[in-house]
Structure formats: C-alpha cells, structure tokens
Design an enzyme around this catalytic site. Structure first.
Site, PDB file in Angstrom:
ATOM      1  N   GLU A 153      -5.637   7.843   6.726  1.00  0.00           N
ATOM      2  CA  GLU A 153      -4.553   8.935   6.630  1.00  0.00           C
ATOM      3  C   GLU A 153      -5.021  10.225   5.925  1.00  0.00           C
ATOM      4  OE1 GLU A 153      -0.416   9.681   7.782  1.00  0.00           O
ATOM      5  OE2 GLU A 153      -1.621   8.024   7.960  1.00  0.00           O
TER       6      GLU A 153
ATOM      7  N   LYS B  43       2.149   4.638   1.353  1.00  0.00           N
ATOM      8  CA  LYS B  43       2.434   5.160   2.731  1.00  0.00           C
ATOM      9  C   LYS B  43       2.469   6.752   2.501  1.00  0.00           C
ATOM     10  CE  LYS B  43       5.008   4.935   6.894  1.00  0.00           C
ATOM     11  NZ  LYS B  43       4.714   6.371   7.227  1.00  0.00           N
TER      12      LYS B  43
ATOM     13  N   GLU C  71       0.873  -1.187   0.005  1.00  0.00           N
ATOM     14  CA  GLU C  71       0.053  -0.192   0.048  1.00  0.00           C
ATOM     15  C   GLU C  71       0.847   1.340   0.097  1.00  0.00           C
ATOM     16  OE1 GLU C  71      -3.775  -1.358   2.580  1.00  0.00           O
ATOM     17  OE2 GLU C  71      -2.379   0.116   3.288  1.00  0.00           O
TER      18      GLU C  71
ATOM     19  N   ARG D 124      -3.771   9.908  16.089  1.00  0.00           N
ATOM     20  CA  ARG D 124      -3.003   8.631  16.471  1.00  0.00           C
ATOM     21  C   ARG D 124      -2.906   8.854  18.208  1.00  0.00           C
ATOM     22  NH1 ARG D 124       3.000   7.021  14.378  1.00  0.00           N
ATOM     23  NH2 ARG D 124       3.620   6.021  16.201  1.00  0.00           N
TER      24      ARG D 124
ATOM     25  N   LYS E 221       7.190  -1.332   6.854  1.00  0.00           N
ATOM     26  CA  LYS E 221       7.343  -0.164   6.348  1.00  0.00           C
ATOM     27  C   LYS E 221       8.749  -0.012   5.376  1.00  0.00           C
ATOM     28  CE  LYS E 221       8.484   2.332  10.538  1.00  0.00           C
ATOM     29  NZ  LYS E 221       8.047   3.763  11.280  1.00  0.00           N
TER      30      LYS E 221
ATOM     31  N   ARG F  64       3.346  -2.304  17.481  1.00  0.00           N
ATOM     32  CA  ARG F  64       4.182  -2.338  16.127  1.00  0.00           C
ATOM     33  C   ARG F  64       4.246  -3.688  15.685  1.00  0.00           C
ATOM     34  NH1 ARG F  64       6.463   1.817  13.800  1.00  0.00           N
ATOM     35  NH2 ARG F  64       6.381   3.183  15.872  1.00  0.00           N
TER      36      ARG F  64
ATOM     37  N   ARG G 280      -2.640  10.565  10.663  1.00  0.00           N
ATOM     38  CA  ARG G 280      -3.306   9.118  11.075  1.00  0.00           C
ATOM     39  C   ARG G 280      -4.721   9.655  11.647  1.00  0.00           C
ATOM     40  NH1 ARG G 280      -1.144   4.011  11.796  1.00  0.00           N
ATOM     41  NH2 ARG G 280      -3.068   2.277  11.906  1.00  0.00           N
TER      42      ARG G 280
END
EC number: 6.5.1.1
Length: 549
Positions: free
Chosen positions: A264, A214, A212, A234, A393, A387, A219
C-alpha cells in the site's frame, strides 16, 4: 473464427485493443471524432454537433448518418485500424487520426460505425464487464457453465483477457489451472472479508493470528524484472509514472532480480517518519495529488509517500501464491530492505484478543483505517482476486455500532438548491446485482460533501452523462433522477441501517419491494475502484440478515 480474431474480439468487447494493464488510449476525444464523422458521411460539423446535442452519443450520430448499404468489416481490419490510430503520434498526428477514423467509418455498416466510434471514445456502453464475458467464455469454449468459477480463478492470475480467451479456444478446460504469474502482468489482489463483531475475529481465525495495520492509501503491486520495474493499481492500471520515487527506492532497496510485491502506498505528514510507530499519515484523498500525468516531480516533493509491503507473490522464477502466509511473510522480510520510502507493514502475532484491540486502537491514533487479521494456518494461500476468509478487516466504523460502509456506483444526479444551486443536491447510487450483472438503486446520498467534493464529482461525471436510463440499470419511476449517469464513478458511503423500501430496486422481489440504505453519508470518492468492484446484492443481503459479508 481464427485464434487471433478470438483474442482481438475479447479486447473489443471490453472497448479496448489490449489488456487493461497496458493503459491503452487512442488519443481521440469528442472534437476529433466529430470531425471524423462529418468527413466520413460528408456532412457539416454543425450538423454533427446538432445531432450530438440531441442524442448525447456520437456513436448514435454515426449510426443515423450512415445511409450506405449494409457492409461487414473483418475483425482484423477493425483492430488494425484502431492500432494505427493509437500509434499515430507527433506533428500532424491529429489529422492522421481523424483521417484513419473517417476511413474505417466509410467502410463500416451503420451498426459497426456506431460501436467503432464508442470504442474510440472509450464509451462502449454494452452494459456488461469482464465478469460477464468470462461466463460467456465458459459456454463458448467448454460447452458448460460449470467451469465459470475456474475460469474466473484463472483470470485472477492471467489478467490479459485476450490471452485467456485464446488459450480457452485452443485447449478448452485443459487450459485452466495452468496460468502462472508473469512479470509485467498484474495479478488481481486478494481482499479481506468483513466481520460484524470484534469477537468474530476469533471465531473465524481461532488461535494464533497476525494483526497488521490497515493503511488508507493506494493498493500497489510492484513487479521487478531486472532493471525494469512497474507499479500496478488494484484496478490493474500501470501507475509507474506517478511514483518515480517509489520506483527508484525499489531499484535501490530490493536486491532480488525477479520479484512481485503486494503493498500500500500512503502519503505521510511532512517532517515525520513513515516508519515511526507514532507517525501520522494523510488520507487517501491527499494521495490522489500524485495521480497526474504532468508536474509529477513537483507533486513528488509536495506529497511524499511511503510503501508498506505486506505480501510477496513471486520470487526468482517461482510463484509463491500457494505458500502459506507465514512462509510468504518470512520471505518478504528477507527481501525488503527498509528505507525512508520502503517499509514492511507493521504487525503483531498473538492469540490474545486484548492485545489485538490495543493494536487496533494504536492504529486509529495514527489516523489509519484499522487492522487486517491474517490466518497463520498451513492452508493460508494467497487467493488472487478473492475476498478471502484468510484475511479479515476491522475498521473504526465497524467498532462504532450499527454504522457500515458501502462502495456504490453513481447512476444519477438530482438538481441542487440554495448553496448547491448549479451543482447536484443528491446522488442516486446503486449496488451491483452480480447474478444479473445489473446495477440496482440502493440509496440517495445528499450529505457529507464539501464544496470541493461536489466540484470534483461534477467534473468526473461530466463525461458520463447520458440521455436515458442505461440498459444495465434498474430504476423505479418514482426515483428517476434529473440527470442520468452511466455507472462509472464509485463513492464510499456510510449508512446506519438496511431497510425494505418500495422506492428502490436492490434485490427487488415479487412484492415490488427492494432494499435501501438509511441515513447515508458520503465519505470519499473511490478512484481505485471501478463500477464492477462495488458492494454487491449478496453482501447487502448478508448484512440485512446479520451475517458477515
């Protein structure tokens, strides 16, 4: 302690009278607090100002001036008075707030008065955050530290720390695992792990995977409960008022009655189309123009935004957190009606690394941060607050060799010279030692700032300047800054190498040597992160040892 007192105490320990997502402010600044202190202890405002100039802390001033006998306020008495202060509004409200604060200070012991003033000003300074409190809950309510992980998992879904404390006090370990998503109460975001090499993407998530785009934005978690729609950041802040265009687009474009979406918000170039695969987007800093209380409509027009949704957490009364990512994405696509503002995160699904590399390069051409790789496996649940290795990422900095980015807390300023005279010349920055809940020095950053950056940082730090090293900060004497700052503002820093250093305290061992970041360069302010969201000592050690963090 009664149930209600446990709930209220949990909020007070974090310097508030409610959960973070309620954005509670008591409406008292230094000026009103100063008047209230003068009135409570029958001294002149000039005397309070003089002591404040010396101590830099109005809580300490209240402590010094309170020469009365030791008293003890009940928790509900303190909590009730603070609620009255919050609710005072309209004509004459400032005088009412001042009077209410004076009244409770007169009834408080010196130590109670000190912390009441700090709570009112939003500067409690106890040296710990919510994660430390969760560890205390484990011991207090279950009698064993082994429940800490499960308590933290529960807190990621039930982000109301008072409600969590109350349930644990009542049920003990039985309360764990029974919390579910509640509309209007944000869930902690799932985050992506970082990998060291492009090839590691395949090692971590072999076979078919989703890639996807980024986005370099904010967020956002959207909660829709019928006609009531809220947006949360966030950091669990309610940001509904800053994005009226997004809220209206959700009202029109999301037909489900009860839904929670993860995405986002990004600012896009005027005249372009946010959903055009060749469109360009502005950076996160541009988006911060929208984070204001006033002139919201003006900046809605100046800075148009789009929302890219990439996950769905809840639908019509059912939590989707445990469903695998492919199922969640399919449900998401069914319920998001794309428009000028609302979009689905662009992605590809493939087992070919070359295709993923091409997709990554396309993202960079659009000024995006990079890509997120997502597991298509059956166990790819949404891991709130973690995480996770289900998401990886890959950003431009990782692709360019040794360069790494770190989110660091500013804990001190050094005076500037020449062009920087009147501002700072460098910033002392720290990582978080999660085990000790302590900030440890990691680097001194003096490059990468524009004049506008320096001005904004000075402004944001002005309310957090203190007279001595904070209790939860470890600094060696050779690195003492000219100005101490309580950990509050987070910046993203680019660096090239982690080395051992006799000057810094990050991970300091018995040999008096810590870890330090070489060639640091400021990238941006992280308004979306708090001091307990920064890079940890564990992550730094993993990078030093050549592991992923």
């Amino acid at each position: 302690m009664e149930r209600k007192e446990i709930k209220d105490s949990a909020y007070l320990f974090l310097g508030s009278i409610g959960p973070a997502f309620e954005n509670i402010t008591l409406g008292i600044g230094d000026k009103l607090a100063l008047k209230a202190i003068a009135g409570a202890y029958r001294v002149s405002e000039e005397e309070v100002k003089k002591r404040y100039s010396r101590t830099g802390d109005l809580g300490d001033v209240a402590f010094e001036l309170n020469q009365g006998e030791e008293k003890s306020l009940a928790i509900d008495e303190v909590f009730g008075s603070l609620k009255e202060i919050k609710e005072a509004s309209g004509k004459g409200s400032q005088e009412e707030k001042t009077g209410l604060l004076s009244s409770i200070l007169q009834r408080a012991s010196p130590k109670e008065g000190k912390y009441i003033v700090r709570i009112v000003l939003g500067k409690l300074r106890l040296g710990f955050g919510d994660q430390f409190l969760l560890e205390a809950f484990s011991i207090a309510f279950t009698g064993d530290k082994k429940y800490v992980v499960k308590i933290k998992e529960s807190y990621s879904v039930c982000t109301d720390i008072g409600e969590l404390a109350e349930s644990l006090a009542e049920q003990g370990p039985k309360a764990l695992g029974h919390f579910s998503i509640k509309l209007g109460r944000p869930v902690r975001s799932m985050l992506a792990q970082r990998v060291k090499t492009f090839e590691e993407l395949e090692e971590r998530i072999p076979g078919k995977k989703a890639a996807e785009e980024k986005y370099d934005g904010e967020r956002v978690q959207i909660h829709k409960n019928g006609e009531e729609i809220k947006a949360f950041s966030r950091r669990l802040e309610d940001i509904t008022a800053q994005y009226p265009d997004v809220i209206e687009a959700v009202r029109k474009g999301i037909l489900a009655k009860k839904i929670v979406l993860d995405g986002e918000i990004i600012a896009y170039v005027e005249g372009g189309k946010a959903n055009d695969s060749t469109g360009e987007f502005y950076s996160f800093q541009r988006l911060m123009k929208r984070r204001r209380k006033y002139e919201v409509q003006k900046y809605t027009e100046i800075c148009p935004v789009a929302v890219f949704f990439f996950d769905i957490l809840y639908l019509e009364g059912n939590s989707l957190l445990k469903k695998p990512y492919p199922e969640r994405r399919a449900i998401l696509e069914e319920h998001v009606k794309e428009s000028e503002i609302l979009h689905l995160a662009r992605r590809i699904v493939t087992d070919n690394l070359e295709e993923i590399e091409d997709f990554f390069n396309e993202a960079l051409e659009k000024r995006l941060e990079g890509i997120i790789i997502k597991s298509m496996g059956r166990n790819s649940a949404y891991e709130a607050g973690k995480r996770s290795w289900f998401w990886l990422k890959w950003k431009e900095e990782y692709a360019s060799g040794m360069r790494e980015t770190f989110d660091l807390a500013i804990i001190g300023k050094y005076y500037g010279r020449g062009k920087r005279k009147g501002s700072f010349g460098a910033l002392l920055c720290a990582i978080l030692n999660g085990e000790e809940q302590r900030f440890e020095t990691f680097t001194k950053v003096g490059t990468g700032f524009t004049e506008a950056d320096a001005k904004e940082i000075d402004s944001l730090l002005s309310e957090h300047i203190i007279s001595e090293v904070p209790k939860n900060v470890l600094i060696k004497s050779r690195m003492l800054p000219d100005i101490f700052v309580e950990p509050s503002l987070v910046i993203e820093v680019l660096g090239s190498e982690i080395t051992e250093s006799p000057s810094h305290t990050a991970g300091q061992g018995e040999g008096d040597t810590g870890l330090a970041l070489r060639f640091p360069r400021f990238l941006r302010i992280r308004h979306d992160k708090g001091p307990y969201d920064i890079t940890t000592l564990t992550e730094v050690r993993n990078l030093k040892e050549g592991k992923s963090i």
